[in-house]
Design a protein around this motif. Structure first.
Motif, PDB file in Angstrom:
ATOM      1  N   VAL A   1      -2.995  -5.586  -4.675  1.00  0.00           N
ATOM      2  CA  VAL A   1      -3.294  -6.266  -3.413  1.00  0.00           C
ATOM      3  C   VAL A   1      -2.465  -5.636  -2.302  1.00  0.00           C
ATOM      4  O   VAL A   1      -1.283  -5.339  -2.488  1.00  0.00           O
ATOM      5  CB  VAL A   1      -2.967  -7.776  -3.511  1.00  0.00           C
ATOM      6  N   VAL A   2      -3.101  -5.425  -1.144  1.00  0.00           N
ATOM      7  CA  VAL A   2      -2.359  -4.902  -0.001  1.00  0.00           C
ATOM      8  C   VAL A   2      -1.389  -5.976   0.457  1.00  0.00           C
ATOM      9  O   VAL A   2      -1.791  -7.095   0.767  1.00  0.00           O
ATOM     10  CB  VAL A   2      -3.317  -4.545   1.150  1.00  0.00           C
ATOM     11  N   THR A   3      -0.091  -5.666   0.460  1.00  0.00           N
ATOM     12  CA  THR A   3       0.869  -6.685   0.880  1.00  0.00           C
ATOM     13  C   THR A   3       1.478  -6.376   2.244  1.00  0.00           C
ATOM     14  O   THR A   3       2.030  -7.241   2.886  1.00  0.00           O
ATOM     15  CB  THR A   3       2.019  -6.833  -0.134  1.00  0.00           C
ATOM     16  N   ASP A   4       1.376  -5.134   2.665  1.00  0.00           N
ATOM     17  CA  ASP A   4       1.960  -4.785   3.951  1.00  0.00           C
ATOM     18  C   ASP A   4       1.372  -3.462   4.420  1.00  0.00           C
ATOM     19  O   ASP A   4       0.895  -2.664   3.608  1.00  0.00           O
ATOM     20  CB  ASP A   4       3.484  -4.662   3.799  1.00  0.00           C
TER      21      ASP A   4
END
Lengths: 375, 318
Positions: free
Chosen positions: B117-120
């Motif tokens: 998952v893209v977190t930043d």
């Protein structure tokens, strides 16, 4: 006759215009800042002045051209240089050959005498005590209604079935407030505003919630922040700003007068990270981000004008705070160079990121403080 | 077999890919945008037109700064920002990727992923030093083809330290070092190191860069930049085979995952249609919106830029 004008900040011009008229002044209304306003400001401002300085300077030139002879603005104290802006703007404008009087309203707790003297200059009719009460009540109600309409638009926009209805309703609500003549009419308008937003068809979804913190001018003035709230709303996001007109006026004028620190809770939240004040709204940005996190928001966007020191300080602290509370963080720096397409890309990606996180079911926030309390 | 079209319209390049049901790349076209996105997209479609029978396009995705325009021209089903598109493509290629470095013509980005998952993420804000355009310009100034720029950097034994804070200063520092008599390869190697330093300080600041690191975008072709990243990060940097068209691959993957039933795709014949764009400033209120009309064979097919939807809604009447 005094021809008064002032900076254009969101919808604040409506109550301020009414106040100035009630005090017996002619008002030259500033218009919403456009690209030309900004170009004018940029042309005469120091290169590293911040975006609000440039926009306000541009606005002043426009109203002076329209015949204003008195400019009213607020001052300020502390390390944020905005407190000195009126003095600098006055110098720049006078060197350009404009003749006018600059009236700076300083915070009451430190400069009460100056403030009263300055306000006296703006009162050009005989008013009884009763008149003052009547005017105060009316203006206060106007501020509250404008805030209410805006908050409702933020709440409804992500849910609207037909795109654009919330923006239209908001525009109409502002017009209604602008046209109301007295307190009684305003009370009727209040009901009408609620109706306007009630009528809109809404989807039954739980939108992503993003809190917006940052410097006050870019927060309140949509032309300065590239209409970020509309952009978020159109993406189906509930966006809530940390600052509104009525609250700001209350904390910074009235509480300050009684030497009570405004927004105690916000400052208290920020304390572990931010012990000293750094001017501007740096500390409030951190405090408000924590409050948003505790209310269960999914992310925080910080709006800061390029070269704004208080916000730069906050920007270095906010990632840590947001990591601790497990919410997303996106800093947005605004300048006359900012392109809307680049901002849209970042915002879209940020919203994608938050919805992916939400899907993974991150548990966070305090259930008691639902994100949409208040309205 | 179903195929999906992905189009990435950037400031410098316009990329078009076709992927199949398994996500395999079947066609990859890399074109220069040259400031004319409409022309570039049509040129790309024209190159694919003779293969029309081979491919059955079931969905189209667009990305990049010109994604809206491209979407209207080809008839797209999915319009996504390039950050998401790049993350999707990187993850397809390297499932355990945790960091994506993407350097394009105008923007450089870092994307942090954890557990898929893209977190930043972050993009360069006020400075363009270290983007493809700047490298292009320097290669041009030094009279070296951009393709050889990177391999020349690898020849250097004693890289020269270049100030990389800002494109303007980097260039004057390079000129200064040239005038002192430093070898070209040492200067180029030094430039790569400076740009990497600048990237990690500005774009990657505060981000936890964990392996595996995937390096994509046009600049990833530059061996000097790859080496400089590996040197600075002390870890292996993976450059995918289709590094230059990853955005387009991401857009195509997103179109595939969207489960489009009936695609809006105009077909490859869209290359023969006549598209024009013009704009005007609406004086209806103080917003002064700049409204853009996109016309197809003289008929307005899309309009954007107005805040109040006064013009946008008119498209229904055409």
């Amino acid at each position: 006759m005094r021809k008064v004008s002032f900076p254009f900040v969101g919808t604040a011009n409506i109550p301020f215009e009414n106040l100035m008229r009630a005090f017996g002044n002619d008002v030259i209304l500033p218009s919403r800042p456009t690209k030309e306003t900004l170009s004018l400001g940029t042309k005469y401002a120091p290169e590293f002045a911040c975006l609000p300085f440039k926009i306000v300077l541009g606005t002043y030139i426009e109203v002076l051209e329209k015949g204003a002879n008195t400019l009213v603005s607020t001052g300020g104290v502390g390390p944020c240089r905005a407190g000195l802006y009126t003095a600098l703007q006055e110098k720049i404008l006078k060197s350009l050959g404009y003749e006018f009087e600059m009236i700076t309203l300083e915070p009451p707790s430190r400069y009460l005498k100056d403030l009263i003297q300055n306000i006296k200059k703006l009162i050009n009719v005989k008013l009884s005590f009763k008149d003052y009460i009547r005017i105060a009540k009316f203006i206060w109600k106007e501020l509250q209604l404008l805030d209410k309409a805006e908050k409702l638009s933020h709440k409804v926009r992500p849910l609207e079935v037909k795109k654009g209805e919330a923006s239209l309703a908001y525009k109409k609500a502002v017009d209604l407030v602008r046209e109301a003549k007295d307190l009684k009419e305003l009370l009727e308008v209040e009901r009408e505003i609620e109706n306007l937003f009630d009528k809109i068809d809404k989807k039954d979804i739980d939108p992503i919630k993003i809190g917006i913190v940052g410097e006050i001018y870019v927060l309140l003035e949509p032309s300065a922040n590239l209409e970020i709230e509309e952009m978020l709303g159109d993406l189906g996001v509930y966006a809530e700003r940390s600052m509104f007109l009525a609250g700001y006026t209350f904390y910074n004028a009235i509480m300050d007068l009684f030497r009570r620190p405004g927004e105690m809770d916000v400052k208290k939240e920020a304390m572990p990270y931010f012990k000293e004040m750094c001017g501007g709204h740096g500390r409030e940005s951190v405090g408000n981000a924590i409050i948003f996190a505790k209310r269960g928001f999914d992310g925080v966007i910080q709006l800061s004008p390029f070269t704004c020191i208080p916000e730069i300080v906050a920007k270095s602290i906010l990632p840590r705070v947001c990591e601790k509370y497990n919410i997303g963080f996106l800093p947005v720096t605004l300048d006359e160079q900012t392109g809307k397409e680049g901002l849209r890309t970042r915002i879209e990606a940020f919203v994608d990121l938050l919805s992916a996180r939400k899907k993974k079911n991150f548990i966070k926030g305090d259930a008691k403080n639902g994100a949409l309390f208040g309205y | 077999m179903a195929h999906y079209l992905g189009i990435d319209v950037g400031s410098v390049s316009t990329n078009i890919v076709i992927i199949d049901d398994n996500g395999e790349v079947r066609e990859a076209i890399y074109l220069r945008t040259q400031g004319q996105p409409i022309k570039a997209v049509q040129e790309g479609l024209r190159m694919l037109a003779n293969k029309e029978k081979e491919y059955c396009i079931k969905g189209v995705g667009t990305t990049g700064s010109g994604r809206q325009l491209a979407a209207v021209i080809v008839g797209a089903d999915v319009v996504k920002n390039e950050i998401t598109a790049h993350a999707v493509a990187a993850q397809k290629e390297v499932p355990d990727v945790q960091t994506v470095i993407e350097i394009g013509g105008q923007d450089s980005k870092i994307i942090i992923l954890r557990d898929g998952v893209v977190t930043d993420f972050a993009m360069n804000t006020v400075c363009a030093a270290g983007t493809g355009s700047f490298l292009d310009q320097q290669a041009n100034r030094l009279g070296i083809p951009i393709e050889e720029f990177g391999s020349l950097a690898l020849k250097s034994q004693n890289p020269v330290r270049i100030a990389g804070r800002c494109a303007v200063f980097a260039e004057s520092d390079m000129i200064h070092k040239q005038q002192l008599g430093h070898k070209l390869e040492d200067i180029i190697r030094g430039l790569c190191q400076a740009l990497v330093r600048n990237y990690l300080n500005n774009v990657g600041k505060g981000k936890e860069i964990l392996p595996r690191v995937v390096f994509q975008g046009g600049v990833a072709a530059n061996l000097g930049m790859k080496a400089a990243f590996e040197e600075a990060l002390q870890m292996e940097v993976y450059v995918p085979k289709y590094h230059h068209v990853m955005g387009a691959i991401g857009a195509a993957l997103l179109a595939k995952d969207a489960g489009v039933k009936n695609t809006n795709f105009r077909g490859f014949r869209a290359s023969e249609l006549f598209f024009t764009a013009d704009s005007f400033e609406c004086r209806g209120c103080s917003n002064r919106c700049e409204v853009v009309n996109i016309k197809m064979d003289g008929k307005i097919i899309a309009r954007w830029g107005d805040r109040c939807n006064k013009w946008k809604t008119m498209e229904n009447s055409f």
